[in-house]
Design a protein around this motif. Sequence first.
Motif, PDB file in Angstrom:
ATOM      1  N   UNK A  75       6.631  46.524  22.246  1.00 50.17           N
ATOM      2  CA  UNK A  75       6.475  47.886  21.705  1.00 50.17           C
ATOM      3  C   UNK A  75       6.382  48.890  22.853  1.00 50.17           C
ATOM      4  N   UNK A  76       7.331  49.773  22.960  1.00 50.11           N
ATOM      5  CA  UNK A  76       7.319  50.793  24.009  1.00 50.11           C
ATOM      6  C   UNK A  76       6.575  52.025  23.519  1.00 50.11           C
ATOM      7  N   UNK A  77       5.849  52.664  24.411  1.00 51.70           N
ATOM      8  CA  UNK A  77       5.145  53.895  24.044  1.00 51.70           C
ATOM      9  C   UNK A  77       5.972  55.129  24.373  1.00 51.70           C
ATOM     10  N   UNK A  78       7.252  54.902  24.693  1.00 50.64           N
ATOM     11  CA  UNK A  78       8.136  56.014  25.052  1.00 50.64           C
ATOM     12  C   UNK A  78       9.548  55.697  24.593  1.00 50.64           C
ATOM     13  N   UNK A  79      10.232  56.656  24.005  1.00 48.86           N
ATOM     14  CA  UNK A  79      11.620  56.475  23.594  1.00 48.86           C
ATOM     15  C   UNK A  79      12.526  57.104  24.640  1.00 48.86           C
ATOM     16  N   UNK A  80      12.994  56.272  25.548  1.00 52.08           N
ATOM     17  CA  UNK A  80      13.871  56.770  26.602  1.00 52.08           C
ATOM     18  C   UNK A  80      15.344  56.578  26.320  1.00 52.08           C
ATOM     19  N   UNK A  81      15.672  56.107  25.108  1.00 50.28           N
ATOM     20  CA  UNK A  81      17.067  55.922  24.752  1.00 50.28           C
ATOM     21  C   UNK A  81      17.525  54.476  24.832  1.00 50.28           C
ATOM     22  N   UNK A  82      18.815  54.277  24.572  1.00 50.07           N
ATOM     23  CA  UNK A  82      19.395  52.930  24.473  1.00 50.07           C
ATOM     24  C   UNK A  82      19.323  52.186  25.800  1.00 50.07           C
ATOM     25  N   UNK A  83      19.759  52.806  26.886  1.00 47.43           N
ATOM     26  CA  UNK A  83      19.743  52.142  28.182  1.00 47.43           C
ATOM     27  C   UNK A  83      18.317  51.824  28.613  1.00 47.43           C
ATOM     28  N   UNK A  84      17.428  52.794  28.428  1.00 51.78           N
ATOM     29  CA  UNK A  84      16.026  52.604  28.797  1.00 51.78           C
ATOM     30  C   UNK A  84      15.418  51.421  28.043  1.00 51.78           C
ATOM     31  N   UNK A  85      15.656  51.360  26.736  1.00 51.88           N
ATOM     32  CA  UNK A  85      15.102  50.277  25.929  1.00 51.88           C
ATOM     33  C   UNK A  85      15.627  48.917  26.348  1.00 51.88           C
ATOM     34  N   UNK A  86      16.927  48.818  26.584  1.00 43.86           N
ATOM     35  CA  UNK A  86      17.497  47.549  27.036  1.00 43.86           C
ATOM     36  C   UNK A  86      16.950  47.135  28.396  1.00 43.86           C
ATOM     37  N   UNK A  87      16.809  48.105  29.293  1.00 44.27           N
ATOM     38  CA  UNK A  87      16.315  47.798  30.632  1.00 44.27           C
ATOM     39  C   UNK A  87      14.872  47.304  30.615  1.00 44.27           C
ATOM     40  N   UNK A  88      14.095  47.731  29.613  1.00 44.10           N
ATOM     41  CA  UNK A  88      12.719  47.246  29.500  1.00 44.10           C
ATOM     42  C   UNK A  88      12.678  45.724  29.356  1.00 44.10           C
ATOM     43  N   UNK A  89      13.681  45.169  28.704  1.00 42.35           N
ATOM     44  CA  UNK A  89      13.749  43.715  28.538  1.00 42.35           C
ATOM     45  C   UNK A  89      14.509  43.048  29.682  1.00 42.35           C
ATOM     46  N   UNK A  90      15.552  43.706  30.170  1.00 45.09           N
ATOM     47  CA  UNK A  90      16.417  43.094  31.187  1.00 45.09           C
ATOM     48  C   UNK A  90      15.735  43.036  32.548  1.00 45.09           C
ATOM     49  N   UNK A  91      15.037  44.103  32.916  1.00 48.10           N
ATOM     50  CA  UNK A  91      14.434  44.188  34.251  1.00 48.10           C
ATOM     51  C   UNK A  91      13.488  43.017  34.551  1.00 48.10           C
ATOM     52  N   UNK A  92      12.504  42.735  33.684  1.00 43.16           N
ATOM     53  CA  UNK A  92      11.620  41.595  33.978  1.00 43.16           C
ATOM     54  C   UNK A  92      12.339  40.255  33.909  1.00 43.16           C
ATOM     55  N   UNK A  93      13.359  40.153  33.064  1.00 42.61           N
ATOM     56  CA  UNK A  93      14.099  38.889  32.976  1.00 42.61           C
ATOM     57  C   UNK A  93      14.821  38.587  34.286  1.00 42.61           C
ATOM     58  N   UNK A  94      15.395  39.612  34.897  1.00 43.61           N
ATOM     59  CA  UNK A  94      16.107  39.422  36.154  1.00 43.61           C
ATOM     60  C   UNK A  94      15.156  39.176  37.321  1.00 43.61           C
ATOM     61  N   UNK A  95      13.911  39.626  37.164  1.00 43.64           N
ATOM     62  CA  UNK A  95      12.917  39.436  38.222  1.00 43.64           C
ATOM     63  C   UNK A  95      12.147  38.128  38.075  1.00 43.64           C
ATOM     64  N   UNK A  96      12.368  37.425  36.974  1.00 45.40           N
ATOM     65  CA  UNK A  96      11.608  36.202  36.712  1.00 45.40           C
ATOM     66  C   UNK A  96      12.167  35.021  37.494  1.00 45.40           C
ATOM     67  N   UNK A  97      11.393  33.950  37.533  1.00 43.98           N
ATOM     68  CA  UNK A  97      11.845  32.735  38.218  1.00 43.98           C
ATOM     69  C   UNK A  97      12.951  32.042  37.431  1.00 43.98           C
TER      70      UNK A  97
END
Length: 327
Positions: A75-97
């Motif tokens: 649950x995001x506390x900010x609506x930053x749009x389509x790219x922002x929402x996708x990046x919220x999930x993609x960024x930690x996935x790419x940084x994970x082991x």
Amino acid sequence: MLSEVKEHPSLLVVIVNYRTGKLTIDCLHSLVGEIQALPNTKVVVVDNNSGDQSVEQIETAINSQQWQDWVTLIPSDYNGGFAYGNNLAIRPALASADKPDYILLLNPDTQVRSDALKYLINFMNEHPHVGIAGSRLEDPDGTPQRSAFRFPTIWSELDSGLRLGIISKILGPKIIAPPVSDSTCQTDWIAGASMIIRREVFESIGLLDEQYFMYYEELDFCLQANRAGWSCWYVPESRVVHLVGQSSGVTLTKERPKRRPKYWFDSRKRFFVKNYGWLYAVLTDILWLTGFCLWKIRSFFQRKADNDPPYLLQDFLFNSVIFKFTN
């Protein structure tokens, strides 16, 4: 740049919800069979600060259906749009082991047909030089939607505004939306409603551009990937039902669309200025406006139905690069 092909690659599916809780749940239901066939698949649902009951509805569905093993809700506390929402999930996935081999962007207003994800995975595995691939999007009755496109140019903008058959025929290779293909084929870009991306593409060009609130972000991403040497393909064996425009109302096809929001014009302007410069952006505005004015004159005398969004001409002009320079 070629990727190592794994026998059982991992897939992260990202769904960004905004006030479409029920549709998101229906989308998750359609993924159950795919998860069973592709056990290395995880799904992340990002709620873009819907402000309705979406989070509670989706959370309840995950718990009641016992999807906790493969679905995570952010649950995001900010609506930053389509790219922002996708990046919220993609960024930690790419940084994970345990980085995913592929990431699938999937709209909440979609329902995947049987083996839709498997066809995409198999295609990507068999073609390690391909960076992005997209599904055949279709209406619930199976009618195909155009989802494989060419990059826009000044000539495609003229055609978009003018809508004159003979000109469209002359400009055939330049128009954005060619006829739907029944065969797997290379294309410039595909719709972000069902778009699979190889992890290495993100490592090459970065995440989605969050300066786009909605629209043009997948087009921009495919262009950056193309410039980095990654090809994009359309895979019609992967079939996905797409209930067009449910979040924004901008791309509705069964009724007259709503007035286009400012963010649509801002995204269009950003795409042309960012990728081709101010002069080219001005030319695209001039040609679209010229073509559209001629279309309005012709449609008036020929008494053609008006299926354009309300105030399209005024909104386009006031949000154009030209207006920015003259004010």
